[in-house]
Design a protein around this motif. Structure first.
Motif, PDB file in Angstrom:
ATOM      1  N   THR A 287      51.737  39.652  47.769  1.00  0.00           N
ATOM      2  CA  THR A 287      51.904  39.153  49.139  1.00  0.00           C
ATOM      3  C   THR A 287      52.849  40.050  49.940  1.00  0.00           C
ATOM      4  O   THR A 287      52.654  40.240  51.142  1.00  0.00           O
ATOM      5  N   VAL A 288      53.875  40.607  49.268  1.00  0.00           N
ATOM      6  CA  VAL A 288      54.805  41.504  49.969  1.00  0.00           C
ATOM      7  C   VAL A 288      54.075  42.765  50.417  1.00  0.00           C
ATOM      8  O   VAL A 288      54.245  43.231  51.550  1.00  0.00           O
ATOM      9  N   PHE A 289      53.243  43.318  49.539  1.00  0.00           N
ATOM     10  CA  PHE A 289      52.446  44.496  49.925  1.00  0.00           C
ATOM     11  C   PHE A 289      51.571  44.182  51.142  1.00  0.00           C
ATOM     12  O   PHE A 289      51.482  44.971  52.086  1.00  0.00           O
ATOM     13  N   LEU A 290      50.920  43.021  51.106  1.00  0.00           N
ATOM     14  CA  LEU A 290      50.039  42.648  52.216  1.00  0.00           C
ATOM     15  C   LEU A 290      50.824  42.502  53.515  1.00  0.00           C
ATOM     16  O   LEU A 290      50.391  42.969  54.570  1.00  0.00           O
ATOM     17  N   ARG A 291      51.984  41.858  53.442  1.00  0.00           N
ATOM     18  CA  ARG A 291      52.791  41.660  54.645  1.00  0.00           C
ATOM     19  C   ARG A 291      53.315  42.974  55.209  1.00  0.00           C
ATOM     20  O   ARG A 291      53.531  43.102  56.415  1.00  0.00           O
TER      21      ARG A 291
END
Length: 397
Positions: free
Chosen positions: A173-177
């Motif tokens: 999720t951090v990569f996506l954000r």
């Protein structure tokens, strides 16, 4: 917030680690048993009794603080943790507890600070509690938008193979954000493959949808159908997934199992399937049948949703009188997270019934309760005009 490892680790060895009196030590152990049984009010009483016998043991205050967190009494929890730290400045569990409170309150800077302090108090060997604190710090870093810091923490946890699935999910999720779509999807796929859990697949779909990648979440919904578990929960999950994919007939087949067990969520989704198939009458029948036999004494979000959706189908069918009754029943259950929509729908129903004064009064109350909702302004103006017209013709007299 995740519920992973809510119990403070030293609780497991309380009788050995506690330096308080014998009786206080026994009480502490009894409190831990009650805490583990989720009997938080009784645990509080026991921890306070232990403190009354020996108020110098920092770990009992930490235990009490964790108990208050479960009861969502954050002020008392914070005081308990502060007392623990005052007695023992390197009390790792107390800093962790304060971090959990700040994380729950979305004060991410403060949470990161407390978790970092807790990590600084690592003893001579790294324990499972230390890894747990790092995981929570990564969660706070990610939620606070400190993506590089979160990635550094998560990389370390994944390399150590600690909480790997949770860490992969959060890193994804951090990569996506932060705009790294491919890296994010790789982590989420690896996480799903390792877990082989249909509920995690659904969670990943929801996360992708919330982050604006709904199309990418479809493959995770489809993975859910690979599960061979024959449980009510899995049938419901499959039914919800088919519904989201627009496969309403398939959804109804899966929902039949939980509906037999009077599952309100299954009833709601079954009705929604019929609505989307254009059969509002069938949807109304499903809702009404469930409410007639299951609504007595119920006051929860699921039953409220069924009341509200029944009102919606009746509105679509032009049965505004029954729609008013059902929307009123839904509102009477209190705020379960959808009150704004319920109040809006009530105003629309009252308008259709020609109850312009009632609708106008409700609209003014709506504006006061939800001042940021600008679409109510034209409704208020329109209702005011209808009242003026009504008074001019003498209808309201």
């Amino acid at each position: 917030m995740k519920k992973r490892m809510r119990i403070v680790w030293p609780l497991l060895a309380a009788a050995v680690l506690c330096s308080c009196s014998s009786e206080a030590s026994i009480l502490k152990s009894d409190g831990i048993v009650l805490y583990n049984q989720k009997n938080y009010k009784e645990a509080e009483k026991i921890f306070l009794q232990a403190i009354s016998l020996d108020d110098t043991n920092a770990s009992v205050y930490s235990d009490l603080g964790m108990d208050y967190i479960e009861m969502k009494d954050y002020d008392k929890a914070m005081k308990a943790f502060d007392q623990s730290i005052e007695l023992k400045p390197d009390q790792q569990e107390a800093y962790r507890g304060k971090g959990l409170i700040y994380l729950e309150q979305k004060n991410y800077d403060a949470a990161i600070g407390e978790f970092t302090t807790a990590i600084k108090n690592i003893g001579s060997r790294v324990t499972a509690l230390d890894y747990d604190i790092l995981s929570y710090r990564a969660e706070a870093e990610a939620a606070g938008g400190f993506y590089q810091e979160a990635l550094a923490t998560l990389n370390a946890l994944i390399e150590l193979n600690v909480h790997k699935n949770d860490s992969l999910f959060l890193r994804g999720t951090v990569f996506l954000r932060s705009g790294s779509f491919e890296k994010g999807m790789n982590d989420l796929k690896l996480c799903a493959d390792l877990a082989k859990d249909p509920f995690l697949d659904f969670k990943i779909h929801e996360t992708l949808e919330n982050l604006g990648y709904a199309d990418a979440g479809v493959e995770f919904l489809n993975k859910i159908f690979e599960s061979e578990e024959d449980t009510e929960e899995v049938h419901l999950l499959k039914g919800k997934s088919y519904y989201l994919l627009g496969k309403y007939t398939n959804a109804l087949q899966e929902l039949a199992v939980p509906i037999k067990n009077n599952n309100a969520t299954a009833v709601l989704y079954a009705g929604l399937c019929h609505e989307n198939l254009g059969d509002y009458k069938k949807a109304e029948t499903i809702y009404k049948s469930y409410l007639q036999t299951n609504s007595k004494g119920r006051n929860d979000a699921a039953i409220q949703a069924v009341w509200a959706q029944c009102a919606y189908t009746q509105y679509e069918l032009g049965d505004f009188g029954n729609a008013k009754h059902n929307i009123t029943s839904a509102i009477a259950l209190g705020d379960h997270g959808r009150m704004e929509d319920l109040c809006w729908n009530e105003i629309m129903i009252l308008y259709q019934l020609g109850e312009f004064q009632n609708a106008y009064d409700k609209a003014l109350a709506f504006k006061e309760a939800y001042p940021k909702e600008e679409r109510i302004d034209p409704e208020i103006a329109f209702l005011s005009m209808k009242l003026t017209q009504q008074q001019g013709t003498g209808e309201g007299e």
